[in-house]
Motif scaffolding. Structure first.
Motif, PDB file in Angstrom:
ATOM      1  N   UNK A 149      43.459  44.134  47.925  1.00 45.27           N
ATOM      2  CA  UNK A 149      42.418  44.757  48.741  1.00 45.27           C
ATOM      3  C   UNK A 149      42.390  44.074  50.103  1.00 45.27           C
ATOM      4  N   UNK A 150      41.979  44.796  51.113  1.00 46.49           N
ATOM      5  CA  UNK A 150      41.823  44.201  52.445  1.00 46.49           C
ATOM      6  C   UNK A 150      40.578  43.298  52.430  1.00 46.49           C
ATOM      7  N   UNK A 151      40.467  42.441  53.461  1.00 47.46           N
ATOM      8  CA  UNK A 151      39.269  41.590  53.551  1.00 47.46           C
ATOM      9  C   UNK A 151      38.007  42.440  53.591  1.00 47.46           C
ATOM     10  N   UNK A 152      38.071  43.528  54.343  1.00 49.83           N
ATOM     11  CA  UNK A 152      36.914  44.422  54.435  1.00 49.83           C
ATOM     12  C   UNK A 152      36.562  44.995  53.058  1.00 49.83           C
ATOM     13  N   UNK A 153      37.570  45.434  52.318  1.00 51.07           N
ATOM     14  CA  UNK A 153      37.319  46.009  50.987  1.00 51.07           C
ATOM     15  C   UNK A 153      36.782  44.959  50.018  1.00 51.07           C
ATOM     16  N   UNK A 154      37.279  43.733  50.112  1.00 50.34           N
ATOM     17  CA  UNK A 154      36.751  42.655  49.265  1.00 50.34           C
ATOM     18  C   UNK A 154      35.280  42.428  49.596  1.00 50.34           C
ATOM     19  N   UNK A 155      34.962  42.384  50.884  1.00 51.23           N
ATOM     20  CA  UNK A 155      33.571  42.179  51.306  1.00 51.23           C
ATOM     21  C   UNK A 155      32.679  43.295  50.780  1.00 51.23           C
ATOM     22  N   UNK A 156      33.125  44.540  50.918  1.00 52.62           N
ATOM     23  CA  UNK A 156      32.354  45.684  50.433  1.00 52.62           C
ATOM     24  C   UNK A 156      32.209  45.634  48.908  1.00 52.62           C
ATOM     25  N   UNK A 157      33.293  45.295  48.220  1.00 55.11           N
ATOM     26  CA  UNK A 157      33.271  45.265  46.757  1.00 55.11           C
ATOM     27  C   UNK A 157      32.305  44.213  46.230  1.00 55.11           C
ATOM     28  N   UNK A 158      32.315  43.038  46.861  1.00 58.20           N
ATOM     29  CA  UNK A 158      31.446  41.946  46.398  1.00 58.20           C
ATOM     30  C   UNK A 158      30.063  41.981  47.043  1.00 58.20           C
ATOM     31  N   UNK A 159      29.865  42.826  48.050  1.00 56.81           N
ATOM     32  CA  UNK A 159      28.571  42.913  48.711  1.00 56.81           C
ATOM     33  C   UNK A 159      28.251  41.693  49.543  1.00 56.81           C
ATOM     34  N   UNK A 160      29.275  41.122  50.185  1.00 53.81           N
ATOM     35  CA  UNK A 160      29.084  39.952  51.043  1.00 53.81           C
ATOM     36  C   UNK A 160      29.678  40.258  52.412  1.00 53.81           C
ATOM     37  N   UNK A 161      29.272  39.493  53.445  1.00 54.84           N
ATOM     38  CA  UNK A 161      29.860  39.708  54.769  1.00 54.84           C
ATOM     39  C   UNK A 161      31.354  39.366  54.777  1.00 54.84           C
TER      40      UNK A 161
ATOM     41  N   UNK B 224      36.366  35.511  54.297  1.00 57.36           N
ATOM     42  CA  UNK B 224      37.331  34.660  54.993  1.00 57.36           C
ATOM     43  C   UNK B 224      37.127  33.191  54.650  1.00 57.36           C
ATOM     44  N   UNK B 225      35.885  32.734  54.667  1.00 55.84           N
ATOM     45  CA  UNK B 225      35.637  31.313  54.395  1.00 55.84           C
ATOM     46  C   UNK B 225      35.920  30.970  52.925  1.00 55.84           C
ATOM     47  N   UNK B 226      35.553  31.851  52.003  1.00 52.55           N
ATOM     48  CA  UNK B 226      35.861  31.594  50.590  1.00 52.55           C
ATOM     49  C   UNK B 226      37.361  31.578  50.348  1.00 52.55           C
ATOM     50  N   UNK B 227      38.068  32.481  51.014  1.00 58.21           N
ATOM     51  CA  UNK B 227      39.528  32.518  50.877  1.00 58.21           C
ATOM     52  C   UNK B 227      40.131  31.230  51.410  1.00 58.21           C
ATOM     53  N   UNK B 228      39.683  30.799  52.574  1.00 56.30           N
ATOM     54  CA  UNK B 228      40.220  29.567  53.165  1.00 56.30           C
ATOM     55  C   UNK B 228      39.949  28.362  52.264  1.00 56.30           C
ATOM     56  N   UNK B 229      38.715  28.255  51.743  1.00 53.77           N
ATOM     57  CA  UNK B 229      38.383  27.132  50.859  1.00 53.77           C
ATOM     58  C   UNK B 229      39.212  27.178  49.577  1.00 53.77           C
TER      59      UNK B 229
END
Length: 182
Positions: free
Chosen positions: A150-162, A167-172
């Motif tokens: 999924x794209x970053x946007x789709x991940x954000x939409x799916x999880x209901x987070x900005x 991006x920060x969770x992925x980096x960590x």
């Protein structure tokens, strides 16, 4: 034109007017990714299947509220993800998450050597074990982003987070994985 396939926006418009055949086409198009998304969250195939089915039913009922022009896939996956979370919470399960790559794409047509296959399998297992040790929020982001593509946007939409949170969770998470391999 007779026989031309309908695009997604036309299928959505028809489904919003009550055309069940149009909605069936949308279900058919997204059932695989909906199941995989639910599986990543629910951690159980049976619960994932039920969450995906319930998500499609809830999406059908909420279709009138779907915003025209918005991307359908993240909207649907957000509903499915919520269903999967609800199932997991209500069941109280904390089983280990097993992530499997849906497909393995070998490079070229050459078959890998037996040694390379064993090494690849061991590395894959070590990576999955390291991912399993991550905090759930980071594990989910990596699973949705890299295992379900999924794209970053789709991940954000799916999880209901900005999107910034993704991006920060992925980096960590990637940093923790690097540390586990050092």
């Amino acid at each position: 034109m007779v026989g031309r396939p309908l695009d997604e926006s036309e299928l959505i418009r028809r489904a919003q007017r009550g055309d069940t055949h149009a909605y069936e086409e949308l279900v058919h198009a997204y059932q695989g990714i909906a199941f995989r998304t639910a599986y990543v969250i629910a951690r159980n195939a049976g619960d994932a299947e039920e969450a995906a089915q319930d998500g499609f039913v809830k999406a059908w009922r909420a279709l009138a509220r779907f915003r025209e022009g918005a991307p359908f896939r993240p909207w649907l996956l957000h509903i499915v993800a919520n269903e999967a979370r609800n199932r997991r919470r209500s069941a109280g399960r904390r089983a280990n998450l097993v992530l499997r790559a849906a497909t393995s794409e070998p490079s070229g047509d050459a078959a890998p050597s037996p040694e390379a296959s064993v090494l690849s399998h061991e590395q894959h297992g070590a990576l999955l074990a390291a991912i399993e040790k991550l905090p759930e929020d980071q594990r989910l982001v990596l699973a949705l982003r890299y295992f379900l593509d999924l794209s970053e946007h789709e991940v954000a939409e799916t999880l209901g987070v900005p999107q910034g949170t993704v991006k920060s969770r992925t980096a960590r998470a990637l940093e923790r994985l690097r540390e586990s391999y050092d």
